[in-house]
Design a protein around this motif. Structure first.
Motif, PDB file in Angstrom:
ATOM      1  N   GLY A 113      -3.101   9.148  -2.624  1.00 45.60           N
ATOM      2  CA  GLY A 113      -4.119   9.179  -3.608  1.00 45.60           C
ATOM      3  C   GLY A 113      -3.765   9.016  -4.968  1.00 45.60           C
ATOM      4  O   GLY A 113      -4.470   9.252  -5.978  1.00 45.60           O
ATOM      5  N   GLU A 114      -2.262   8.689  -5.248  1.00 44.22           N
ATOM      6  CA  GLU A 114      -1.685   8.508  -6.474  1.00 44.22           C
ATOM      7  C   GLU A 114      -1.656   7.140  -6.859  1.00 44.22           C
ATOM      8  O   GLU A 114      -1.756   5.898  -6.089  1.00 44.22           O
ATOM      9  N   ARG A 115      -2.038   6.828  -8.133  1.00 46.93           N
ATOM     10  CA  ARG A 115      -2.232   5.437  -8.680  1.00 46.93           C
ATOM     11  C   ARG A 115      -1.099   4.928  -9.516  1.00 46.93           C
ATOM     12  O   ARG A 115      -0.201   5.746  -9.779  1.00 46.93           O
ATOM     13  N   GLY A 157       0.763  -1.001   0.061  1.00 43.99           N
ATOM     14  CA  GLY A 157      -0.016  -0.049   0.001  1.00 43.99           C
ATOM     15  C   GLY A 157       0.800   1.296  -0.016  1.00 43.99           C
ATOM     16  O   GLY A 157       0.402   2.198  -0.370  1.00 43.99           O
ATOM     17  N   LYS A 158       2.073   1.164   0.521  1.00 51.39           N
ATOM     18  CA  LYS A 158       2.875   2.313   0.446  1.00 51.39           C
ATOM     19  C   LYS A 158       3.907   2.572  -0.782  1.00 51.39           C
ATOM     20  O   LYS A 158       4.099   3.749  -1.171  1.00 51.39           O
ATOM     21  N   PRO A 179      13.629  -4.817 -10.221  1.00 51.56           N
ATOM     22  CA  PRO A 179      12.809  -3.883 -10.124  1.00 51.56           C
ATOM     23  C   PRO A 179      13.142  -2.887  -8.911  1.00 51.56           C
ATOM     24  O   PRO A 179      13.855  -3.034  -8.219  1.00 51.56           O
ATOM     25  N   VAL A 180      12.026  -1.930  -8.940  1.00 43.59           N
ATOM     26  CA  VAL A 180      12.405  -0.829  -8.072  1.00 43.59           C
ATOM     27  C   VAL A 180      11.145  -0.451  -7.254  1.00 43.59           C
ATOM     28  O   VAL A 180       9.954  -0.394  -8.190  1.00 43.59           O
ATOM     29  N   ALA A 181      11.129  -0.246  -5.945  1.00 37.59           N
ATOM     30  CA  ALA A 181       9.667   0.129  -5.207  1.00 37.59           C
ATOM     31  C   ALA A 181       9.740   1.370  -4.922  1.00 37.59           C
ATOM     32  O   ALA A 181      10.722   1.887  -4.620  1.00 37.59           O
ATOM     33  N   VAL A 182       8.530   2.100  -5.733  1.00 40.84           N
ATOM     34  CA  VAL A 182       8.665   3.543  -5.565  1.00 40.84           C
ATOM     35  C   VAL A 182       7.511   3.755  -4.674  1.00 40.84           C
ATOM     36  O   VAL A 182       6.380   3.320  -4.578  1.00 40.84           O
ATOM     37  N   GLU A 183       7.919   4.823  -3.680  1.00 45.99           N
ATOM     38  CA  GLU A 183       6.832   5.233  -2.753  1.00 45.99           C
ATOM     39  C   GLU A 183       5.668   5.901  -3.309  1.00 45.99           C
ATOM     40  O   GLU A 183       5.989   6.976  -4.112  1.00 45.99           O
ATOM     41  N   LYS A 184       4.646   5.647  -3.130  1.00 48.62           N
ATOM     42  CA  LYS A 184       3.234   6.316  -3.471  1.00 48.62           C
ATOM     43  C   LYS A 184       2.953   7.683  -2.871  1.00 48.62           C
ATOM     44  O   LYS A 184       3.093   7.527  -1.469  1.00 48.62           O
ATOM     45  N   HIS A 238       3.495   6.683 -15.921  1.00 48.65           N
ATOM     46  CA  HIS A 238       3.656   7.967 -16.809  1.00 48.65           C
ATOM     47  C   HIS A 238       4.641   8.944 -16.716  1.00 48.65           C
ATOM     48  O   HIS A 238       5.282   9.397 -17.564  1.00 48.65           O
ATOM     49  N   GLU A 239       4.289   9.252 -15.319  1.00 55.47           N
ATOM     50  CA  GLU A 239       5.642  10.352 -14.909  1.00 55.47           C
ATOM     51  C   GLU A 239       6.873   9.842 -15.127  1.00 55.47           C
ATOM     52  O   GLU A 239       7.784  10.420 -15.509  1.00 55.47           O
TER      53      GLU A 239
END
Length: 103
Positions: A80-82, A8-9, A72-77, A88-89
């Motif tokens: 409310g971001e999808r 979730g994060k 892979p890379v885990a990116v922090e959300k 896309h960013e």
């Protein structure tokens, strides 16, 4: 990082999501016009640093094309971001960095 801390994060971002040489069937997740040929984990990390995003590099191989050695890379959300917004960013910035040098 345990799975409980991750859930979730963070979202998992694989370099194959941005690879223009792959079809959607083999894992490309962004439109062709935003994708680049053979992106690397290192390039994605550079993009995330330029976007001031927190991330953690994970170990593993992309299941659909396991013979590629990109991690892979885990990116922090953000709130409310999808995942598609994050992808896309990253894709826009990756494309800009890759082709700005050639232009």
């Amino acid at each position: 990082m345990t799975k409980r801390e991750y859930k979730g994060k963070y979202v998992t971002v694989w370099p194959q999501y941005f690879d223009s040489t792959l079809s959607r069937r083999y894992g490309r997740r962004v439109p062709k016009e935003l994708s680049v040929p053979k992106p690397t984990t290192k390039e994605i990390i550079e993009v995330l640093n330029s976007l001031n995003r927190k991330y953690v590099v994970l170990e593993g191989k992309y299941p659909r094309i396991w013979w590629h050695d990109e991690n892979p890379v885990a990116v922090e959300k953000k709130e409310g971001e999808r995942k598609t917004q994050i992808l896309h960013e990253i894709a826009r910035e990756l494309y800009r960095k890759r082709f700005k040098k050639e232009a």
